[in-house]
Write a protein that holds these residues in place. Structure first.
Motif, short mmCIF file in Angstrom:
data_model
loop_
_atom_site.label_atom_id
_atom_site.label_comp_id
_atom_site.label_asym_id
_atom_site.label_seq_id
_atom_site.Cartn_x
_atom_site.Cartn_y
_atom_site.Cartn_z
N GLU A 282 0.31 -1.11 -0.10
CA GLU A 282 -0.64 0.46 0.13
C GLU A 282 0.63 1.36 -0.10
OE1 GLU A 282 -3.03 -0.06 2.87
OE2 GLU A 282 -3.71 -1.97 2.94
N LYS A 283 1.92 1.28 0.56
CA LYS A 283 3.20 2.54 0.61
C LYS A 283 4.03 1.83 0.43
CE LYS A 283 -0.42 5.10 2.99
NZ LYS A 283 -1.47 6.34 2.15
N ALA B 108 9.90 -0.13 13.84
CA ALA B 108 8.53 -0.92 13.76
C ALA B 108 7.82 -0.69 15.24
CB ALA B 108 7.48 -2.20 13.48
N VAL B 109 8.66 -0.93 16.16
CA VAL B 109 8.96 -1.53 17.23
C VAL B 109 8.53 0.35 18.27
CG1 VAL B 109 10.03 -1.74 19.86
CG2 VAL B 109 10.02 -3.24 17.57
N ARG B 110 9.22 1.01 17.90
CA ARG B 110 9.67 2.80 17.73
C ARG B 110 7.84 3.36 17.77
NH1 ARG B 110 13.04 3.86 15.16
NH2 ARG B 110 12.45 4.57 13.67
N MET C 50 -5.62 -8.39 6.85
CA MET C 50 -6.50 -7.61 8.77
C MET C 50 -5.05 -7.53 8.50
SD MET C 50 -9.04 -10.49 10.67
CE MET C 50 -11.22 -10.42 9.87
N PHE C 51 -4.00 -7.00 9.68
CA PHE C 51 -2.60 -6.03 9.88
C PHE C 51 -2.89 -7.23 11.39
CE2 PHE C 51 -4.59 -3.03 7.08
CZ PHE C 51 -2.97 -2.97 6.45
N VAL C 52 -1.39 -8.04 11.43
CA VAL C 52 -1.03 -8.80 12.58
C VAL C 52 0.09 -7.61 13.10
CG1 VAL C 52 -0.15 -10.42 13.82
CG2 VAL C 52 -1.75 -10.19 12.27
N ASP C 53 0.35 -6.47 13.77
CA ASP C 53 1.39 -5.99 13.51
C ASP C 53 2.03 -4.59 14.81
OD1 ASP C 53 -0.36 -3.66 12.44
OD2 ASP C 53 0.48 -2.59 10.83
N ALA C 54 1.16 -4.61 15.89
CA ALA C 54 0.88 -3.76 16.58
C ALA C 54 0.28 -3.05 15.98
CB ALA C 54 1.90 -4.20 17.28
N GLY C 55 0.14 -2.66 15.11
CA GLY C 55 -1.16 -1.17 15.42
C GLY C 55 0.47 -0.29 14.18
N HIS C 56 1.37 -1.05 13.18
CA HIS C 56 1.81 -0.03 13.10
C HIS C 56 1.41 0.47 11.66
CE1 HIS C 56 5.90 0.14 10.66
NE2 HIS C 56 5.85 0.69 11.35
N HIS C 57 0.38 -0.47 11.05
CA HIS C 57 0.18 0.10 9.65
C HIS C 57 -0.74 1.47 9.89
CE1 HIS C 57 -3.11 -1.76 11.15
NE2 HIS C 57 -3.57 -1.55 10.63
N ILE C 58 -0.95 1.77 10.86
CA ILE C 58 -2.28 3.17 11.22
C ILE C 58 -0.88 4.24 11.20
CG2 ILE C 58 -3.90 1.72 11.74
CD1 ILE C 58 -3.56 3.01 14.68
N MET C 59 -0.48 4.70 11.63
CA MET C 59 1.04 5.67 11.75
C MET C 59 1.35 5.84 10.72
SD MET C 59 0.87 4.78 15.35
CE MET C 59 1.66 6.73 15.87
N ALA C 60 2.05 7.05 10.36
CA ALA C 60 2.55 8.01 9.40
C ALA C 60 3.79 8.15 9.18
CB ALA C 60 1.79 9.44 9.16
#
Length: 258
Positions: A153-154, A213-215, A248-258
């Motif tokens: 996507e990005k 991703a962790v940060r 569905m994402f399994v990435d601790a929410g990383h995909h929503i961050m700019a």
């Protein structure tokens, strides 16, 4: 009272188990723990010794070869599954490949041959798997799941040609869901974040990607193969009969961050 989630009585095949650290193994373990009976595939005789020792903990009476790059291999696998089981409840497709030099280079420099090989193995093989599985799911329906990544996507640095290929895979999932829905066959994309698997080791600067991703993820951790397995188990189960065509994402929410 809602019944407990169980996969007892369900049978399925997992393509892509490489070792105990792979995403496919995380899926297989979660499915087996909930009672599913599995067939695990291996690519060739060279990879077989890494897969066979995993079978005892996976409730996997079948371990069969399937190199999706070989013409007829998928069809042969599903013919044997039909002979052994007669029907199938789910397929987990966790396969991706590209020539290493082209994965680490620029998209604009990709060769036609390299791109064709990568999209055949990483995307079109899932379409061929769906075609072969359709016959075995006609009576009772079933679930088909493949793995993608946010680089579809990005633009993700150093992901190069796999971004467009994963985008094609995700679009294929939507079309397959539409085409197979009338037979009660559900199709999904699961999109794990960066994880320290052997498959990911070919991506340049992958440690930096995991650190980022962790940060930046809301949960400040990486997703794990076990996390992926739990989501896959839900999607395969009767608790998810109203879902199809999803990503569905399994990435601790990383995909929503700019």
């Amino acid at each position: 009272m809602t019944a407990a989630l169980t996969l007892s009585g369900k049978r399925g095949v997992i393509l892509g188990v490489a070792n105990s650290h792979s995403i496919a193994f995380g899926c297989a373990k979660a499915l087996a723990d909930l009672g599913a009976e599995l067939c695990i595939t291996y690519v060739n005789e060279k990879s077989k010794p890494f897969v066979e020792p995993l079978l005892p903990e996976l409730n996997a009476p079948l371990c069969l070869p399937c190199d999706v790059s070989v013409p007829g291999a998928i069809e042969a696998l599903f013919a044997q599954l039909e002979a052994e089981w007669g029907s199938l409840d789910f397929v987990i497709h966790s396969i991706a490949w590209s020539p290493l030099a082209e994965l680490q280079g620029r998209l604009v420099d990709t060769s036609a041959e390299g791109f064709s090989q990568a999209i055949d193995i990483s995307c079109h093989s899932f379409i061929r798997v769906a075609s072969a599985a359709e016959k075995l799911m006609e009576a009772n329906g079933g679930t088909l799941i493949t793995m993608s990544y946010y680089g579809s996507e990005k633009v993700v640095d150093h992901y190069a040609m796999m971004g467009p290929i994963k985008a094609a895979l995700e679009s294929s999932v939507r079309y397959l869901a539409a085409e197979l829905g009338e037979k009660n066959i559900r199709v999904h994309t699961v999109s794990p974040g960066p994880m320290p698997t052997r498959a990911a080791s070919g991506i340049s600067h992958f440690d930096e990607l995991m650190d980022d991703a962790v940060r930046r993820s809301p949960l400040h951790r990486l997703g794990t193969p076990d996390d992926v397995g739990k989501l896959v188990a839900f999607l395969v189960s009767d608790w998810a009969t109203g879902h199809t065509g999803s990503q569905m994402f399994v990435d601790a929410g990383h995909h929503i961050m700019a």
